[in-house]
Design a protein around this motif. Sequence first.
Motif, short mmCIF file in Angstrom:
data_model
loop_
_atom_site.label_atom_id
_atom_site.label_comp_id
_atom_site.label_asym_id
_atom_site.label_seq_id
_atom_site.Cartn_x
_atom_site.Cartn_y
_atom_site.Cartn_z
N ILE A 193 0.68 -1.25 -0.09
CA ILE A 193 -0.10 -0.04 0.01
C ILE A 193 0.78 1.15 -0.03
O ILE A 193 1.89 1.24 0.81
CB ILE A 193 -0.96 -0.25 1.20
N PRO A 194 0.58 2.17 -0.91
CA PRO A 194 1.37 3.41 -0.91
C PRO A 194 1.50 4.57 0.06
O PRO A 194 1.16 5.56 -0.22
CB PRO A 194 1.05 3.87 -2.34
N PHE A 195 1.77 4.11 1.31
CA PHE A 195 1.75 5.21 2.35
C PHE A 195 2.90 5.98 2.29
O PHE A 195 3.90 5.68 1.73
CB PHE A 195 1.82 4.53 3.76
N SER A 196 2.74 7.15 2.79
CA SER A 196 3.83 8.02 3.12
C SER A 196 4.24 8.48 4.48
O SER A 196 5.33 9.03 4.74
CB SER A 196 3.60 9.31 2.13
N GLU A 197 3.23 7.94 5.41
CA GLU A 197 3.42 8.25 6.66
C GLU A 197 2.79 6.99 7.57
O GLU A 197 1.80 6.59 7.30
CB GLU A 197 2.76 9.72 7.12
N LEU A 198 3.39 6.94 8.74
CA LEU A 198 2.99 5.92 9.62
C LEU A 198 2.69 6.39 11.17
O LEU A 198 3.67 6.95 11.67
CB LEU A 198 3.85 4.66 9.77
N LYS A 199 1.43 6.36 11.59
CA LYS A 199 1.26 7.06 12.88
C LYS A 199 1.12 6.00 14.00
O LYS A 199 0.28 5.10 13.80
CB LYS A 199 -0.04 8.06 12.71
N ILE A 200 2.01 6.02 15.07
CA ILE A 200 1.83 4.93 15.94
C ILE A 200 0.70 5.53 17.03
O ILE A 200 0.65 6.40 17.56
CB ILE A 200 3.09 4.82 16.81
N GLU A 201 -0.29 4.42 17.22
CA GLU A 201 -1.34 4.64 18.15
C GLU A 201 -1.01 5.06 19.58
O GLU A 201 0.07 4.67 20.20
CB GLU A 201 -2.02 3.19 18.39
N ARG A 202 -1.63 6.05 20.17
CA ARG A 202 -1.16 6.57 21.40
C ARG A 202 -1.14 5.72 22.59
O ARG A 202 -0.59 6.03 23.55
CB ARG A 202 -2.28 7.80 21.75
N ALA A 203 -1.93 4.36 22.37
CA ALA A 203 -1.87 3.70 23.41
C ALA A 203 -0.60 3.05 23.80
O ALA A 203 -0.26 2.67 24.98
CB ALA A 203 -2.65 2.41 23.34
N PHE A 204 0.46 2.85 22.84
CA PHE A 204 1.64 2.49 22.95
C PHE A 204 2.62 3.63 23.39
O PHE A 204 3.63 3.24 23.84
CB PHE A 204 2.27 2.11 21.61
N VAL A 205 2.08 4.84 23.43
CA VAL A 205 3.00 5.83 23.92
C VAL A 205 2.81 6.29 25.37
O VAL A 205 3.64 6.86 26.08
CB VAL A 205 2.66 7.34 22.88
N THR A 206 1.45 6.35 25.68
CA THR A 206 0.90 6.34 27.37
C THR A 206 1.95 5.93 28.06
O THR A 206 2.06 4.64 28.11
CB THR A 206 -0.36 6.60 27.19
N ASP A 207 2.60 6.49 28.97
CA ASP A 207 3.57 5.74 29.90
C ASP A 207 4.61 4.96 29.53
O ASP A 207 4.91 3.96 30.16
CB ASP A 207 2.72 4.95 31.11
N ILE A 208 5.09 5.16 28.47
CA ILE A 208 6.22 4.43 27.64
C ILE A 208 7.34 4.08 28.58
O ILE A 208 8.00 3.02 28.34
CB ILE A 208 6.51 4.95 26.13
N GLU A 209 7.59 5.09 29.45
CA GLU A 209 8.84 5.13 30.16
C GLU A 209 8.81 3.96 31.24
O GLU A 209 9.87 3.58 31.62
CB GLU A 209 9.30 6.54 30.66
N ASN A 210 7.68 3.45 31.71
CA ASN A 210 7.39 2.63 32.48
C ASN A 210 7.18 1.20 31.95
O ASN A 210 6.91 0.26 32.78
CB ASN A 210 6.56 3.03 33.58
N ASP A 211 7.25 1.05 30.90
CA ASP A 211 6.77 -0.14 30.11
C ASP A 211 7.87 -0.58 28.98
O ASP A 211 7.56 -0.04 27.93
CB ASP A 211 5.47 -0.08 29.71
#
Length: 419
Positions: free
Chosen positions: A327-345
Amino acid sequence: MPSDAVLAVPRPAAHTGVPAARRAWIVVGDRAEAHSIAAAMQAEGWQIGAVVHDLTSAQRLLTLRGEAPELVVTALRFDDGDGFQLMRALARSARPPAMFIASRQQRAVIRAAAALASACGLPMAGVAEQPVDAASIARSVSSYRRPAARAPRQVAPELGRDELLSLFDRGALFPWMQPKLRVSSREIVGFEALMRAHDADGALIMPDRLVSALARHNLLDQATLRMAKQTVDFVAACLADGMAISASINVSMQSLSNLDFCQELAAAVEHVQLDPSWITIEITETDAMADLSSVIENTGRIRMLGFNLAIDDFGTAYSSLFQLSRIPFSELKIERAFVTDIENDSGKQAIVHACAQLGAALGLHVVAEGVETARELEFVTRAGCTLIQGYLVSRPMPADQALGWLRQLDELRFELPAG
């Protein structure tokens, strides 16, 4: 009751401040370990209602008592079953207990158990890994306080077709803009247009009510085009002011499959003489994983018309990497659930790093969504994300307010809050 179910004698909570009414069950297969935990918790003021050593006894105990205690300390392996089955049973209680997992299992198994507890609505009081220490368990559960029950969420009435058509007639459907920041230069480089509306009383209507209702009444294409035209006007105004700002619009795969919709989208940018590459079309990962031939045709057409293409909420569906590469994507957006509190996980850190590296290998811009703290920024930057979006930069705002906000910035550079 089975002979291995030992009822403990309650003891008062004199010197600990723990209410005597706080009751716990111990469900641990190792008898010596179970009674050691029970004794340590009693010393901290807990009332131990029962100590059992197998799943059958625990389930029978739940049936006989009719309700669960405040807390259950459980292992994960029994001769006749496991802690996962126990949690399922406890979750059916009128007031599910908090869980404390005391286990010698692998960390991946313990994490899965904690995730199951959360999914079943069982509060987590803590985890003890090998070696299991009774005194530390007792201290940990004694400091635990169950979160206050949330008030039931008020469900707004469903929007009817006439109400939706009224939004169109009143011009009450519009985009709110949330900025994207390039991490390396701290420049604002674009915005995501998020659908909002005002009801007849002026109250804000959020996407969770809007989008599903629009789709149900076959009005989503019309609403998306109205959003797109306003977003295109916003980008044109930014460029006219000398600000190199792009924007993205969320579009369903159903809309992209409509040739008339695509042509009207192209006409909207042509009307203001805007190069379509300033506009990115965002589709969700779930949409992207639909019928391959249809997805390739519809996304390929959008790219052929000159628009950029982003995959949104990446990581929330079970993607085929082969399909993703087609699929000809130009951008990938990482879901916020993986970002929230990332420093502890560490698991989230690994996932974000893998997604960022995958995006880079495919030649895509990688956006971390939902960045709210300086620590989250630090970790997504380290993982390789090139752009961020989230409350750390700004909450969404109406388009005219966003334009004024941009004009106040020095060369579009944004000063991130200190950690």
